[in-house]
Scaffold this motif. Sequence first.
Motif, mmCIF file in Angstrom:
data_model
loop_
_atom_site.group_PDB
_atom_site.id
_atom_site.type_symbol
_atom_site.label_atom_id
_atom_site.label_comp_id
_atom_site.label_asym_id
_atom_site.label_seq_id
_atom_site.Cartn_x
_atom_site.Cartn_y
_atom_site.Cartn_z
ATOM 1 N N VAL A 79 7.364 74.369 84.193
ATOM 2 C CA VAL A 79 8.379 74.039 83.315
ATOM 3 C C VAL A 79 8.069 74.330 81.938
ATOM 4 O O VAL A 79 7.110 74.120 81.447
ATOM 5 N N ILE A 80 9.122 75.159 81.186
ATOM 6 C CA ILE A 80 9.178 75.269 79.904
ATOM 7 C C ILE A 80 10.473 74.719 79.343
ATOM 8 O O ILE A 80 11.466 75.371 79.470
ATOM 9 N N GLU A 81 10.207 73.895 78.557
ATOM 10 C CA GLU A 81 11.590 73.162 77.686
ATOM 11 C C GLU A 81 11.729 73.843 76.309
ATOM 12 O O GLU A 81 10.716 73.939 75.611
ATOM 13 N N THR A 82 12.702 74.198 75.953
ATOM 14 C CA THR A 82 13.029 74.585 74.498
ATOM 15 C C THR A 82 14.056 73.741 74.008
ATOM 16 O O THR A 82 14.745 73.207 74.123
ATOM 17 N N LEU A 83 13.627 73.477 72.868
ATOM 18 C CA LEU A 83 14.134 72.301 71.662
ATOM 19 C C LEU A 83 14.610 73.086 70.374
ATOM 20 O O LEU A 83 13.729 73.633 69.928
ATOM 21 N N VAL A 84 15.761 73.267 70.340
ATOM 22 C CA VAL A 84 16.233 73.911 69.244
ATOM 23 C C VAL A 84 16.747 72.987 68.135
ATOM 24 O O VAL A 84 17.719 72.273 68.365
ATOM 25 N N VAL A 85 15.879 72.747 67.008
ATOM 26 C CA VAL A 85 16.225 71.933 66.136
ATOM 27 C C VAL A 85 17.266 72.704 64.882
ATOM 28 O O VAL A 85 16.692 73.760 64.289
ATOM 29 N N TYR A 86 18.167 72.032 64.772
ATOM 30 C CA TYR A 86 19.082 72.770 63.395
ATOM 31 C C TYR A 86 18.992 71.664 62.195
ATOM 32 O O TYR A 86 19.035 70.515 62.329
ATOM 33 N N ASP A 87 18.712 72.537 61.466
ATOM 34 C CA ASP A 87 18.445 71.860 59.922
ATOM 35 C C ASP A 87 19.731 71.996 58.971
ATOM 36 O O ASP A 87 19.892 73.020 58.345
ATOM 37 N N GLY A 88 20.370 71.072 58.815
ATOM 38 C CA GLY A 88 21.611 71.089 57.820
ATOM 39 C C GLY A 88 23.035 71.638 58.297
ATOM 40 O O GLY A 88 23.776 71.900 57.520
ATOM 41 N N THR A 89 22.749 72.303 59.586
ATOM 42 C CA THR A 89 23.942 72.894 60.144
ATOM 43 C C THR A 89 24.336 72.100 61.397
ATOM 44 O O THR A 89 23.356 71.517 62.223
ATOM 45 N N ALA A 90 25.674 72.301 61.988
ATOM 46 C CA ALA A 90 26.150 71.492 63.145
ATOM 47 C C ALA A 90 25.271 72.213 64.428
ATOM 48 O O ALA A 90 25.463 73.432 64.387
ATOM 49 N N PRO A 91 24.756 71.471 65.216
ATOM 50 C CA PRO A 91 24.133 72.233 66.297
ATOM 51 C C PRO A 91 25.097 73.074 67.488
ATOM 52 O O PRO A 91 26.275 72.252 67.619
ATOM 53 N N THR A 93 26.045 73.125 70.688
ATOM 54 C CA THR A 93 25.933 72.624 71.932
ATOM 55 C C THR A 93 26.095 73.604 73.202
ATOM 56 O O THR A 93 25.728 73.192 74.402
ATOM 57 N N SER A 94 26.638 74.831 73.120
ATOM 58 C CA SER A 94 26.889 75.466 74.057
ATOM 59 C C SER A 94 25.622 76.214 74.433
ATOM 60 O O SER A 94 25.624 76.804 75.645
ATOM 61 N N LEU A 95 24.644 76.060 73.738
ATOM 62 C CA LEU A 95 23.263 76.480 74.103
ATOM 63 C C LEU A 95 22.425 75.664 74.864
ATOM 64 O O LEU A 95 21.219 76.176 75.681
ATOM 65 N N ASN A 96 22.976 74.360 74.962
ATOM 66 C CA ASN A 96 22.240 73.501 76.077
ATOM 67 C C ASN A 96 22.387 74.190 77.401
ATOM 68 O O ASN A 96 23.372 74.591 78.020
ATOM 69 N N VAL A 97 21.104 74.033 78.177
ATOM 70 C CA VAL A 97 20.995 74.452 79.473
ATOM 71 C C VAL A 97 20.316 73.415 80.156
ATOM 72 O O VAL A 97 19.256 72.956 79.991
ATOM 73 N N ASN A 98 20.974 73.044 81.428
ATOM 74 C CA ASN A 98 20.276 72.175 82.144
ATOM 75 C C ASN A 98 19.904 72.673 83.395
ATOM 76 O O ASN A 98 20.374 72.651 84.638
ATOM 77 N N ASP A 99 18.672 73.366 83.282
ATOM 78 C CA ASP A 99 17.871 73.984 84.186
ATOM 79 C C ASP A 99 16.707 73.428 84.448
ATOM 80 O O ASP A 99 15.907 72.964 83.496
ATOM 81 N N ALA A 100 16.240 73.303 85.789
ATOM 82 C CA ALA A 100 14.993 72.402 86.092
ATOM 83 C C ALA A 100 13.730 73.050 85.467
ATOM 84 O O ALA A 100 12.820 72.462 85.166
ATOM 85 N N ARG A 101 13.854 74.451 85.483
ATOM 86 C CA ARG A 101 12.593 75.187 85.128
ATOM 87 C C ARG A 101 12.479 75.649 83.589
ATOM 88 O O ARG A 101 11.602 75.709 82.981
ATOM 89 N N ARG A 102 13.631 75.998 83.024
ATOM 90 C CA ARG A 102 13.733 76.486 81.785
ATOM 91 C C ARG A 102 14.915 75.612 80.977
ATOM 92 O O ARG A 102 15.614 76.336 80.725
ATOM 93 N N PRO A 103 14.814 74.474 80.810
ATOM 94 C CA PRO A 103 15.804 73.387 80.121
ATOM 95 C C PRO A 103 15.897 73.973 78.377
ATOM 96 O O PRO A 103 14.861 74.219 78.078
ATOM 97 N N VAL A 104 17.221 73.935 77.860
ATOM 98 C CA VAL A 104 17.309 74.261 76.585
ATOM 99 C C VAL A 104 18.223 72.981 75.973
ATOM 100 O O VAL A 104 19.189 72.461 76.512
ATOM 101 N N THR A 105 17.586 72.432 74.927
ATOM 102 C CA THR A 105 18.181 71.230 74.415
ATOM 103 C C THR A 105 18.343 71.542 72.943
ATOM 104 O O THR A 105 17.561 71.742 72.384
ATOM 105 N N VAL A 106 19.527 71.461 72.216
ATOM 106 C CA VAL A 106 19.784 71.481 70.795
ATOM 107 C C VAL A 106 19.805 69.923 70.383
ATOM 108 O O VAL A 106 20.286 68.940 71.150
ATOM 109 N N LEU A 107 19.336 70.016 68.931
ATOM 110 C CA LEU A 107 19.463 68.710 68.232
ATOM 111 C C LEU A 107 19.347 68.737 66.723
ATOM 112 O O LEU A 107 19.157 69.700 66.357
ATOM 113 N N ARG A 108 19.574 67.911 66.077
ATOM 114 C CA ARG A 108 19.713 67.716 64.525
ATOM 115 C C ARG A 108 18.357 67.744 64.210
ATOM 116 O O ARG A 108 17.741 66.645 64.656
ATOM 117 N N ASN A 109 18.069 67.955 63.080
ATOM 118 C CA ASN A 109 16.659 67.557 62.510
ATOM 119 C C ASN A 109 16.931 66.163 61.723
ATOM 120 O O ASN A 109 17.814 66.186 60.632
#
Length: 351
Positions: A79-91, A93-109
């Motif tokens: 499994v490789i999870e990707t964490l996208v950290v937004y710095d000073g801009t709104a995340p 959320t359309s980039l979020n992917v709920n995939d068992a092997r390649r999840p992608v999660t966006v969040l604020r700094n």
Amino acid sequence: MGMRDQASAGSERVKQAAVGNHPLAATVAGTAAASSQQVSEVGAALGRPRASVVICTVDRPKLLREAIASIVAQRYDGVIETLVVYDGTAPDTSLNVNDARRPVTVLRNTHRRGLPAGRNCGAEVATGEFLGFCDDDDTWLPDKTETQVALLERRPEVDAVVCGLLVDHLGTITERPLLTEAVTMGDLLDDRMMEVEFVTTMVRRDAFLDPDRLGGADEEIPGGYAEDYEFVLRAARRHPLPTTRSPLVCKGWGGGSLFAERWRTIDTALGYLLERFPEFVDHPRGHARVLGQRAFAAASAGNRVEARRLIRAALAADLRQPRAWLAIGVWARLVPPGRVVAALNRRGRGL
């Protein structure tokens, strides 16, 4: 397949990822289509550890999608999870992917502003045993995760490993492989070794979060400048960094302009670096290089008195230091600093 071909192939995969309802739909589907059942069985049999990748971003959506797609497309059975950290801009959320092997999660700094803080924020949320970094203008070649995880598994006594890279300056690719089996602190003091930085590093997450081991990115360094260098110097101070010589990352250089205030920040940050690592004094060539960089930055910012002092200090440490001579050219107003930096970037090099 050669390194340039791999970089080209990666770009083609990225373009294909833009189709479908989700910006990454094609990449996710393509990865899953490669016999998902077989991949799952192999992953379970090998017991591959979970890996996490932190991508810090501000507002470069197209480049960000390319970076994410390169992580999703990794040839790795775990499994490789990707964490996208937004710095000073709104995340986004359309980039979020709920995939068992390649999840992608966006969040604020949630830390202070800046790249080092964003890296630390993502690392705190990450759940992988191993942790990597991919800036939003860079992409990983397909074998980066497998190659570096395997190296860390073979070397349980070390907390960080590094690899070579490709530099993409406006479409021109320059290969920058590493030439040794391990990078020592002395190597990094003598030579910046631009190949050794956050995006080419993979670390044990528990070591990154432990200030008594690696510790995280330095959030105090002025403007976040040279935060990569500060981190790898600190890591190599503990233990030489094992390498994968071949490039496993394609680093994008867009050739953005530098203004006076940014040059002042660069000078200040490099002064901070010299204070953090007094070992530079015992490495005259490397010490002169950093002093020459400071002199160039001071001259570019119009601080002529400070630039002259730093030029003299750099040449006293190493009369052949080219950055000091370039600083003289800028100080004497013989050449604009932007022209020097652009010429170096075209060769896949920085100041």
